[in-house]
Design an enzyme around this catalytic site. Structure first.
Site, PDB file in Angstrom:
ATOM      1  N   TYR A 123       0.590  -1.223  -0.253  1.00 26.75           N
ATOM      2  CA  TYR A 123      -0.063  -0.178   0.195  1.00 26.75           C
ATOM      3  C   TYR A 123       0.991   1.051   0.174  1.00 26.75           C
ATOM      4  O   TYR A 123       2.221   0.959   0.949  1.00 26.75           O
ATOM      5  CB  TYR A 123      -0.853  -0.086   1.138  1.00 26.75           C
ATOM      6  CG  TYR A 123      -1.821  -0.834   1.005  1.00 26.75           C
ATOM      7  CD1 TYR A 123      -3.349  -0.450   0.760  1.00 26.75           C
ATOM      8  CD2 TYR A 123      -1.787  -2.660   1.346  1.00 26.75           C
ATOM      9  CE1 TYR A 123      -4.329  -2.090   0.301  1.00 26.75           C
ATOM     10  CE2 TYR A 123      -2.253  -3.506   1.647  1.00 26.75           C
ATOM     11  CZ  TYR A 123      -4.439  -2.917   1.179  1.00 26.75           C
ATOM     12  OH  TYR A 123      -4.917  -3.729   1.115  1.00 26.75           O
ATOM     13  N   LYS A 194       5.739 -15.024   4.450  1.00 25.67           N
ATOM     14  CA  LYS A 194       6.275 -15.282   3.102  1.00 25.67           C
ATOM     15  C   LYS A 194       8.004 -15.113   2.952  1.00 25.67           C
ATOM     16  O   LYS A 194       8.199 -15.417   1.974  1.00 25.67           O
ATOM     17  CB  LYS A 194       5.184 -14.767   2.654  1.00 25.67           C
ATOM     18  CG  LYS A 194       5.106 -15.958   1.331  1.00 25.67           C
ATOM     19  CD  LYS A 194       4.099 -17.212   1.125  1.00 25.67           C
ATOM     20  CE  LYS A 194       4.663 -18.340   0.683  1.00 25.67           C
ATOM     21  NZ  LYS A 194       4.624 -19.730   0.993  1.00 25.67           N
ATOM     22  N   ASP A 227       0.430 -18.626   4.295  1.00 24.12           N
ATOM     23  CA  ASP A 227      -0.855 -19.745   3.533  1.00 24.12           C
ATOM     24  C   ASP A 227      -0.873 -21.283   4.510  1.00 24.12           C
ATOM     25  O   ASP A 227      -2.075 -21.322   4.853  1.00 24.12           O
ATOM     26  CB  ASP A 227      -0.245 -20.556   2.649  1.00 24.12           C
ATOM     27  CG  ASP A 227       1.051 -20.874   2.045  1.00 24.12           C
ATOM     28  OD1 ASP A 227       1.739 -20.303   3.723  1.00 24.12           O
ATOM     29  OD2 ASP A 227       2.075 -21.660   1.428  1.00 24.12           O
ATOM     30  N   ASP A 251      -4.597  -7.835   5.664  1.00 21.30           N
ATOM     31  CA  ASP A 251      -5.476  -7.488   4.966  1.00 21.30           C
ATOM     32  C   ASP A 251      -6.431  -8.543   5.047  1.00 21.30           C
ATOM     33  O   ASP A 251      -8.420  -8.218   5.025  1.00 21.30           O
ATOM     34  CB  ASP A 251      -5.788  -6.926   3.539  1.00 21.30           C
ATOM     35  CG  ASP A 251      -6.836  -6.109   2.948  1.00 21.30           C
ATOM     36  OD1 ASP A 251      -7.827  -6.106   3.126  1.00 21.30           O
ATOM     37  OD2 ASP A 251      -6.708  -6.634   1.491  1.00 21.30           O
ATOM     38  N   ASP A 255     -10.429 -11.222   6.415  1.00 17.91           N
ATOM     39  CA  ASP A 255     -11.658 -10.957   5.934  1.00 17.91           C
ATOM     40  C   ASP A 255     -11.681 -11.884   6.087  1.00 17.91           C
ATOM     41  O   ASP A 255     -12.821 -12.557   6.968  1.00 17.91           O
ATOM     42  CB  ASP A 255     -11.746 -10.876   4.354  1.00 17.91           C
ATOM     43  CG  ASP A 255     -12.237  -9.086   4.210  1.00 17.91           C
ATOM     44  OD1 ASP A 255     -11.930  -8.150   5.064  1.00 17.91           O
ATOM     45  OD2 ASP A 255     -13.124  -9.728   3.055  1.00 17.91           O
TER      46      ASP A 255
HETATM   47  C1  IPM Z   1      -9.639  -2.805   4.391  1.00 17.53           C
HETATM   48  C2  IPM Z   1      -9.911  -3.087   3.005  1.00 17.53           C
HETATM   49  C3  IPM Z   1      -9.200  -1.577   1.802  1.00 17.53           C
HETATM   50  C4  IPM Z   1      -7.505  -2.556   2.339  1.00 17.53           C
HETATM   51  C5  IPM Z   1      -9.588  -0.825   0.906  1.00 17.53           C
HETATM   52  C6  IPM Z   1     -10.941  -0.445   1.219  1.00 17.53           C
HETATM   53  C7  IPM Z   1      -8.662  -0.019   0.690  1.00 17.53           C
HETATM   54  O1  IPM Z   1     -10.633  -3.820   2.496  1.00 17.53           O
HETATM   55  O2  IPM Z   1      -9.980  -1.664   5.399  1.00 17.53           O
HETATM   56  O3  IPM Z   1      -9.869  -3.611   4.911  1.00 17.53           O
HETATM   57  O4  IPM Z   1      -7.701  -2.628   1.653  1.00 17.53           O
HETATM   58  O5  IPM Z   1      -7.014  -2.137   3.240  1.00 17.53           O
HETATM   59 MN    MN Z   2     -10.164  -5.270   3.861  1.00 16.69          MN
END
Ligand code: IPM
Ligand code: MN
Length: 356
Positions: A123, A194, A227, A251, A255
């Site tokens: 990023y 990794k 992984d 990130d 999720d």
């Molecule tokens: C998160 C989101 C962001 C990220 C996006 C919206 C840029 O997915 O906060 O996890 O990738 O960090």
């Molecule tokens: Mn995210």
């Protein structure tokens, strides 16, 4: 002293879920001043920009920021909050609440924390044509002896890992693990990289974590490749205490881990820097349900719990978390993602009622 909160809804369901969290906070009669400058898609219509000066000025003067979500429009707000205000430690707690719908069979007791490096890595995206690298680095060869000029047309992406970035995130993770150990958790930091492939950048991350943890003799340390860790999060979630990892891995893993606690409608997060802090759900602007009033506000409300803790209002934070817990335990007022038929405002109201 009254704390200044700036609420930035952003895009998609962002404004709805942030409004819900504000209602809850306002019902608690806290010493907070909550400011709601126009931003995101709504601000583009009125001012031609998603982040007007007024919103930025208020943000700069805030004690904490509550953010909703970004689709496209508000990416510059997220970029400002993360990379200008340097909120480098992204804390993403994964905690199961009874009554929540989860794909895991035996979720009782899942309670760990992902500490995601929030300021560098892949990023905010440093990319370009491979031809640029071929021109600037004519002598560079990869492990296979290939130079950039040997590739055909294509793109590159650069991953930046700095000593400073590694040190401060490793320290943040260790401090959190120490704090959690005092509350009865196992006192373990799991570093995720990794480094078998990215020997230099992930190698630096791993080595720095190993060094920093030496300053915390009460903590245990382990390392897994990303992984392998993805698999472990699903298979052995109760063995995890604190995960520390770089930006993109964090990130993706957050999720995945968020699903253990019911998904993006439930998972909260905090982005903490040395001067600023902002709080947001783990994400999803959910454009498919935006404006329908059915988004689950819980992730944003739990992010407000993290905000109250950060502001030193620990008891109030606990009260609010308990109210959320009570609503799920009862299981009567649930949004569609939780298998119910209730609206955002019903869940919000139910949580407010539990606070009384
Ligand atoms: C998160 C989101 C962001 C990220 C996006 C919206 C840029 O997915 O906060 O996890 O990738 O960090
Ligand atoms: Mn995210």
């Amino acid at each position: 002293m009254t704390k200044k909160i700036v609420a930035l809804g952003g895009d998609g369901i962002g404004p709805e879920v942030v409004d819900a969290a504000i209602q809850v906070l306002e019902s608690m009669n806290l010493d907070l001043e909550i400011l709601k400058p126009l931003c995101g898609e709504a601000a583009i219509k009125k001012f031609g920009t998603p982040f007007p000066k007024e919103a930025m000025d208020l943000t700069n003067q805030s004690d904490a920021i509550l953010f909703g979500a970004t689709e496209q429009a508000s990416v510059i707000i997220l970029a400002y909050l993360r990379w200008v205000l340097d909120t480098y430690a992204n804390l993403r707690p994964i905690k199961y609440y009874e009554g929540v719908s989860t794909p895991i069979k035996d979720p009782e007791g899942i309670d760990f924390l992902i500490v995601r490096e929030n300021s560098e890595g892949m990023y905010p995206g440093r990319e370009g044509d491979i031809s640029l690298l071929a021109e600037k680095l004519p002598d560079y060869k990869d492990l296979m002896g290939k130079s950039f000029a040997d590739f055909g047309k294509g793109k590159f992406a650069i991953r930046i890992i700095t000593e400073k970035g590694c040190k401060r995130i490793a320290k943040a993770a260790c401090e959190k693990a120490r704090e959690r150990k005092k509350r009865g958790f196992s006192g373990k930091v799991t570093c995720v990289t990794k480094s078998n492939v990215l020997r230099e950048s992930c190698g630096l991350f791993q080595k720095t974590c190993e060094e920093v943890i030496k300053g915390y003799p009460e903590l245990r340390y382990e390392h897994f490749y990303v992984d392998d860790m993805a698999r472990r999060i699903v298979r052995f979630p109760k063995d995890i205490d604190v995960i520390v990892t770089s930006n993109m891995f964090g990130d993706i893993l957050s999720d995945l881990a968020g699903e253990l606690m019911g998904g993006l409608g439930m998972a909260p997060s905090a982005c903490i820097g040395d001067r600023y802090a902002y709080f947001e759900p783990v994400h999803g602007s959910a454009p498919d349900i935006a404006g329908k009033g059915v988004a689950n506000p819980t992730a944003t409300i739990l992010s407000s719990v993290m905000m109250l803790e950060y502001l030193g209002m620990r008891e109030k934070a606990e009260e609010l978390e308990n109210a959320v817990k009570a609503v799920y335990e009862e299981g009567k007022v649930l949004t569609p993602d939780m298998g119910g038929k209730s609206k955002t405002r019903n869940v919000t109201k139910a949580i407010i009622q539990k606070l009384k």
